[in-house]
Design an enzyme around this catalytic site. Structure first.
Site, PDB file in Angstrom:
ATOM      1  N   GLU A  24      43.268 -49.944 -58.667  1.00 58.58           N
ATOM      2  CA  GLU A  24      42.616 -49.153 -59.403  1.00 58.58           C
ATOM      3  C   GLU A  24      42.275 -47.991 -58.567  1.00 58.58           C
ATOM      4  O   GLU A  24      41.124 -48.185 -58.026  1.00 58.58           O
ATOM      5  CB  GLU A  24      41.732 -49.520 -60.364  1.00 58.58           C
ATOM      6  CG  GLU A  24      41.363 -48.360 -61.269  1.00 58.58           C
ATOM      7  CD  GLU A  24      40.172 -48.659 -62.319  1.00 58.58           C
ATOM      8  OE1 GLU A  24      39.439 -49.539 -62.039  1.00 58.58           O
ATOM      9  OE2 GLU A  24      39.811 -48.008 -63.231  1.00 58.58           O
ATOM     10  N   ARG A  57      34.347 -39.332 -69.933  1.00 63.47           N
ATOM     11  CA  ARG A  57      34.192 -40.873 -70.195  1.00 63.47           C
ATOM     12  C   ARG A  57      33.794 -41.276 -71.613  1.00 63.47           C
ATOM     13  O   ARG A  57      33.443 -42.320 -71.585  1.00 63.47           O
ATOM     14  CB  ARG A  57      33.393 -41.525 -68.999  1.00 63.47           C
ATOM     15  CG  ARG A  57      34.266 -42.880 -68.565  1.00 63.47           C
ATOM     16  CD  ARG A  57      33.589 -43.390 -67.500  1.00 63.47           C
ATOM     17  NE  ARG A  57      34.754 -44.167 -66.932  1.00 63.47           N
ATOM     18  CZ  ARG A  57      34.409 -45.075 -65.682  1.00 63.47           C
ATOM     19  NH1 ARG A  57      33.477 -45.025 -64.966  1.00 63.47           N
ATOM     20  NH2 ARG A  57      35.499 -45.856 -65.460  1.00 63.47           N
ATOM     21  N   GLU A  71      37.861 -48.021 -71.535  1.00 63.76           N
ATOM     22  CA  GLU A  71      36.625 -48.123 -70.526  1.00 63.76           C
ATOM     23  C   GLU A  71      36.102 -46.929 -70.996  1.00 63.76           C
ATOM     24  O   GLU A  71      35.795 -45.852 -70.215  1.00 63.76           O
ATOM     25  CB  GLU A  71      37.106 -48.506 -69.180  1.00 63.76           C
ATOM     26  CG  GLU A  71      35.931 -48.826 -68.386  1.00 63.76           C
ATOM     27  CD  GLU A  71      36.508 -48.947 -67.034  1.00 63.76           C
ATOM     28  OE1 GLU A  71      36.303 -49.902 -66.586  1.00 63.76           O
ATOM     29  OE2 GLU A  71      37.283 -48.008 -66.409  1.00 63.76           O
ATOM     30  N   ASP A  79      43.426 -44.972 -64.273  1.00 60.52           N
ATOM     31  CA  ASP A  79      42.408 -44.880 -65.142  1.00 60.52           C
ATOM     32  C   ASP A  79      42.388 -43.358 -65.643  1.00 60.52           C
ATOM     33  O   ASP A  79      42.158 -42.309 -64.726  1.00 60.52           O
ATOM     34  CB  ASP A  79      41.248 -45.293 -64.540  1.00 60.52           C
ATOM     35  CG  ASP A  79      39.978 -45.108 -65.485  1.00 60.52           C
ATOM     36  OD1 ASP A  79      39.690 -44.008 -66.184  1.00 60.52           O
ATOM     37  OD2 ASP A  79      39.145 -46.188 -65.270  1.00 60.52           O
ATOM     38  N   HIS A 126      39.437 -41.214 -63.852  1.00 55.44           N
ATOM     39  CA  HIS A 126      39.302 -41.105 -62.495  1.00 55.44           C
ATOM     40  C   HIS A 126      40.349 -40.135 -62.180  1.00 55.44           C
ATOM     41  O   HIS A 126      40.396 -39.241 -61.276  1.00 55.44           O
ATOM     42  CB  HIS A 126      39.626 -42.328 -61.749  1.00 55.44           C
ATOM     43  CG  HIS A 126      38.612 -43.270 -61.933  1.00 55.44           C
ATOM     44  ND1 HIS A 126      37.299 -43.100 -61.618  1.00 55.44           N
ATOM     45  CD2 HIS A 126      38.502 -44.602 -62.628  1.00 55.44           C
ATOM     46  CE1 HIS A 126      36.300 -44.019 -61.921  1.00 55.44           C
ATOM     47  NE2 HIS A 126      37.299 -44.923 -62.367  1.00 55.44           N
ATOM     48  N   GLU A 151      32.758 -42.656 -56.527  1.00 53.38           N
ATOM     49  CA  GLU A 151      32.365 -44.275 -56.500  1.00 53.38           C
ATOM     50  C   GLU A 151      32.539 -44.767 -55.416  1.00 53.38           C
ATOM     51  O   GLU A 151      32.176 -45.877 -54.842  1.00 53.38           O
ATOM     52  CB  GLU A 151      33.002 -44.903 -57.798  1.00 53.38           C
ATOM     53  CG  GLU A 151      32.529 -44.348 -58.946  1.00 53.38           C
ATOM     54  CD  GLU A 151      33.060 -45.192 -60.127  1.00 53.38           C
ATOM     55  OE1 GLU A 151      33.415 -46.220 -59.937  1.00 53.38           O
ATOM     56  OE2 GLU A 151      32.841 -44.591 -61.252  1.00 53.38           O
ATOM     57  N   HIS A 180      43.821 -47.601 -68.000  1.00 51.29           N
ATOM     58  CA  HIS A 180      42.305 -47.570 -68.723  1.00 51.29           C
ATOM     59  C   HIS A 180      42.255 -46.193 -69.357  1.00 51.29           C
ATOM     60  O   HIS A 180      42.858 -45.103 -68.636  1.00 51.29           O
ATOM     61  CB  HIS A 180      41.216 -47.632 -67.572  1.00 51.29           C
ATOM     62  CG  HIS A 180      40.905 -48.905 -67.195  1.00 51.29           C
ATOM     63  ND1 HIS A 180      40.076 -49.338 -66.071  1.00 51.29           N
ATOM     64  CD2 HIS A 180      41.094 -50.195 -67.805  1.00 51.29           C
ATOM     65  CE1 HIS A 180      39.830 -50.484 -66.052  1.00 51.29           C
ATOM     66  NE2 HIS A 180      40.517 -51.093 -66.952  1.00 51.29           N
TER      67      HIS A 180
HETATM   68  C1  LER Z   1      36.473 -49.807 -63.267  1.00 51.66           C
HETATM   69  O1  LER Z   1      37.700 -50.057 -63.955  1.00 51.66           O
HETATM   70  C2  LER Z   1      36.109 -48.247 -63.187  1.00 51.66           C
HETATM   71  O2  LER Z   1      36.849 -47.395 -63.622  1.00 51.66           O
HETATM   72  C3  LER Z   1      35.147 -47.888 -62.435  1.00 51.66           C
HETATM   73  O3  LER Z   1      34.565 -46.432 -62.794  1.00 51.66           O
HETATM   74  C4  LER Z   1      34.089 -48.845 -62.304  1.00 51.66           C
HETATM   75  O4  LER Z   1      33.047 -48.496 -61.451  1.00 51.66           O
HETATM   76 MN    MN Z   2      38.653 -48.133 -64.868  1.00 55.50          MN
END
Ligand code: LER
Ligand code: MN
Length: 271
Positions: free
Chosen positions: A152, A217, A246, A185, A188, A158, A211
């Site tokens: 991912e 978020r 998520e 995701d 991100h 992060e 995700h």
């Molecule tokens: C985990 O799936 C994720 O998206 C991250 O932001 C976790 O730190």
């Molecule tokens: Mn994620």
């Protein structure tokens, strides 16, 4: 078109972007009642899972587990595939081996998110080589058990290690295993991808899991991402697996989880 799941946390958890937390049975019952078809399970310690109990509850509520999230292992114990401390690196590989064993029994994917490490103290090239080695080791185990790992891309706040889909694709090619694919995701991607739709097309059939969260978020629909456009590209490239939410539990967990399923169903109906 796509199946819907919710990331739920079933052990102690420091990661805030998980709407449903608490007793396993309560989370699973709630997800089922709201209409979700799956629950993505997030927990730091794979040795503490009572698999028979878990399978019974999943069967009672007719829910699948699309994926096992592993990032909490890093956040709680610092287990990482790129740690300079070799005991933490070994522990990460062992833990992933255990997650893979559970994933085989649940027919789930295993997420490689933060467990790859942040690479703050070592040069990125060195960290990438360590990651390649670690992933190759884990892929051998995954291949023997018929489990797929999903790498991912995570935003720059992060980790320094693999922020964009292009970088994840490079690593997938370096590792060169049929059992390593991508998890994308939307949260991100909103930070890192120049044009989300183009990046999704470049990954194409390598996307094995998604995700969803909005730009902030929060639940999809509570920010400024264009989900109609994103989901229609996923449909175009033949993606058929889960959209797994998520998200932050805002304004409260139940409202966020309900808003997600209502909004995504509406968008899917319009595609
Ligand atoms: C985990 O799936 C994720 O998206 C991250 O932001 C976790 O730190
Ligand atoms: Mn994620």
């Amino acid at each position: 078109m796509f199946k819907l799941s919710m990331v739920v946390s079933v052990q102690e958890a420091v990661f805030e972007s998980i709407a449903l937390k608490g007793r396993l049975e309560d989370c699973i019952k709630k997800a089922h009642t709201m209409g979700y078809e799956g629950v993505e399970l997030s927990f730091p310690n794979p040795w503490k899972v009572d698999i028979e109990h878990l399978k019974r509850i999943l069967a009672d509520y007719d829910l699948e587990v699309p994926a096992l999230s592993t990032g909490l292992s890093y956040l709680h114990y610092k287990w990482s595939l790129t740690s300079l401390d070799s005991s933490l690196r070994t522990k990460a590989v062992e833990a992933l081996g255990k997650y893979i064993e559970l994933a085989e029994l649940l027919n789930a994917l295993v997420v490689i998110g933060l467990i790859r490490g942040e690479s703050r103290e070592i040069p990125r090239d060195k960290a990438l080589s360590m990651l390649e080695q670690g992933l190759k080791e884990c892929c051998r185990v995954a291949e023997s058990r018929g489990v797929t790992l999903v790498l991912e891309p995570l935003n720059r706040y992060e980790t320094r290690l693999i922020n964009r889909i292009e970088e994840a694709l490079e690593m997938v090619h370096r590792v060169s295993s049929d059992n390593l694919k991508l998890l994308v995701d939307t949260f991100h991607m909103n930070i890192e991808e120049p044009i989300i739709e183009d990046s999704l097309r470049s990954a194409g059939g390598l996307i094995a899991h998604v995700h969803v969260a909005d730009s902030n978020r929060l639940a999809p629909g509570m920010g400024h991402l264009n989900f109609k456009s994103i989901l229609s590209v996923l449909k175009d490239i033949g993606y058929k697996n889960y959209l797994s939410a998520e998200i932050l539990p805002i304004p409260d967990p139940d409202t966020a989880a309900r808003a997600t399923i209502e909004y995504l169903r509406r968008i899917m109906a319009s595609l």
